[in-house]
Design a protein around this motif. Structure first.
Motif, short mmCIF file in Angstrom:
data_model
loop_
_atom_site.label_atom_id
_atom_site.label_comp_id
_atom_site.label_asym_id
_atom_site.label_seq_id
_atom_site.Cartn_x
_atom_site.Cartn_y
_atom_site.Cartn_z
N SER A 297 9.99 55.97 32.96
CA SER A 297 9.17 56.20 31.77
C SER A 297 8.83 54.87 31.09
CB SER A 297 9.92 57.11 30.80
OG SER A 297 9.14 57.46 29.70
N SER B 185 -1.11 50.51 26.62
CA SER B 185 -1.70 51.81 26.93
C SER B 185 -2.84 51.67 27.94
CB SER B 185 -2.22 52.47 25.65
OG SER B 185 -1.16 52.77 24.76
N ALA B 186 -3.57 50.57 27.87
CA ALA B 186 -4.66 50.34 28.82
C ALA B 186 -4.11 50.17 30.23
CB ALA B 186 -5.46 49.10 28.41
N ALA C 59 -1.23 51.31 31.30
CA ALA C 59 -0.68 52.61 31.70
C ALA C 59 -1.79 53.53 32.20
CB ALA C 59 0.06 53.24 30.53
N ALA C 60 -2.90 53.58 31.47
CA ALA C 60 -4.02 54.42 31.87
C ALA C 60 -4.58 53.98 33.22
CB ALA C 60 -5.11 54.39 30.81
N THR D 189 -1.00 56.84 34.12
CA THR D 189 0.10 57.37 33.32
C THR D 189 -0.16 57.05 31.85
OG1 THR D 189 2.52 57.47 33.13
CG2 THR D 189 1.54 55.29 33.52
N SER D 190 0.84 57.20 31.00
CA SER D 190 0.68 56.92 29.58
C SER D 190 1.98 56.37 29.01
CB SER D 190 0.28 58.19 28.82
OG SER D 190 1.27 59.19 28.96
N VAL D 191 1.88 55.77 27.85
CA VAL D 191 3.06 55.26 27.13
C VAL D 191 3.75 56.44 26.46
CG1 VAL D 191 3.83 53.77 25.24
CG2 VAL D 191 1.99 53.00 26.77
N THR D 192 5.05 56.58 26.71
CA THR D 192 5.77 57.72 26.15
C THR D 192 6.54 57.38 24.88
OG1 THR D 192 7.73 57.27 27.50
CG2 THR D 192 6.05 58.75 28.43
N ASP E 2 -1.48 57.21 18.96
CA ASP E 2 -1.06 58.38 19.74
C ASP E 2 0.17 59.01 19.09
OD1 ASP E 2 -0.26 60.30 21.54
OD2 ASP E 2 -0.21 58.97 23.27
N SER F 158 1.86 61.47 19.75
CA SER F 158 2.84 62.08 20.65
C SER F 158 3.91 61.08 21.09
CB SER F 158 2.15 62.66 21.89
OG SER F 158 1.69 61.62 22.75
N ILE F 159 3.70 59.81 20.80
CA ILE F 159 4.65 58.77 21.20
C ILE F 159 5.94 58.88 20.39
CG2 ILE F 159 5.06 56.27 21.07
CD1 ILE F 159 2.19 55.86 21.98
#
Length: 260
Positions: free
Chosen positions: A60, A97-98, A100-101, A105-108, A138, A140-141
């Motif tokens: 992760s 984040s860029a 990860a994208a 995927t994404s930063v959690t 974001d 949700s992080i």
């Protein structure tokens, strides 16, 4: 009841021609990574490579923002305004984040580094600025921190929190980390670190530098990746947790995050 904890390390801290730590070895041990975002360490090539390896190994990914302090490795206090903290965190989170994208995927999660990480615990303006940055980019992080001002700021914005146990650092009686300038701020004995880790995770207790028993909640166990014994310590800690029947899983897992 099964105890679950995230095992996390600070990674991606090389810069240009300079190599810091053995990221490849640590990525075989951890469940999550705090990836440097270029302000205290890391550069675009290092960030890209680190994210790619995290994806390949199922680790992760978290942002590890810092004060803009490459020379001091993010460990010096800087007289920034709250707005500078907010925009600096947004800048670094956006950069990671860029990458990860780009790797699907994404930063959690987000875990502040060094002096910034210390100050957001006690300074309400910095805590609010950092949490606002996450909420804007974001919501949700998960924000990874210690008990203090960040928890209150996150609660006001409904941002999820994970509480981190810093296993190789001594604690003061008030629950803050012993400043690095003080004697015995850093613990080097591998067996002692492993023992402290299990007690923090299973029993919710850590002993301060002065011998006081402190109650702690530990959602994530933090391993520092820049020391000469980092890999050996990580392996020893992981084995100690496994032997104590602790399940290791990323914070983003359904059972890994404590409700705060």
């Amino acid at each position: 009841m099964t105890t679950t904890v995230d095992l996390i390390a600070d990674l991606g801290e090389s810069f240009g021609a300079y190599t810091m730590g053995d990221d490849d070895a640590l990525l075989d041990i951890v469940s999550s990574a705090n990836v440097a975002c270029g302000f205290h360490a890391g550069d675009p090539r290092v960030m890209d490579r680190t994210v790619a390896e995290c994806v390949r190994r199922g680790v992760s990914i978290g942002a590890h923002p810092s004060f803009p302090d490459l020379v001091g490795f993010g460990r010096r206090a800087m007289d920034l305004t709250a707005d500078e903290v907010r925009t600096d965190v947004m800048y670094q989170l956006g950069a990671l984040s860029a990458f990860a994208a780009a790797h699907g995927t994404s930063v959690t999660h987000l875990c502040p580094h060094g002096r910034l990480g210390n100050l957001v615990i006690t300074r309400e303006d910095y805590a609010e600025a950092m949490v606002q940055a996450v909420a804007l980019v974001d919501p949700s992080i998960i924000v990874l921190t210690q008990a203090g001002a960040v928890v209150d700021a996150a609660s006001r914005r409904s941002i999820r929190i994970g509480l981190v146990g810093v296993i190789d650092r001594n604690y003061e009686d008030d629950g803050t980390l012993t400043p690095r300038r003080e004697p015995n701020a850093v613990i080097h004995d591998t067996d002692e670190i492993a023992e402290r880790t299990v007690r923090m995770v299973r029993d919710g207790v850590v002993i301060s530098r002065n011998g006081k028993e402190l109650a702690v909640t530990t959602d994530s166990v933090l391993l520092h990746g820049d020391g000469p014994d980092a890999v050996a310590v990580a392996r020893r800690v992981k084995q100690a947790l496994v032997d104590a029947r602790v399940t290791i899983a990323p914070l983003a897992g359904a059972n890994a995050l404590t409700a705060h």
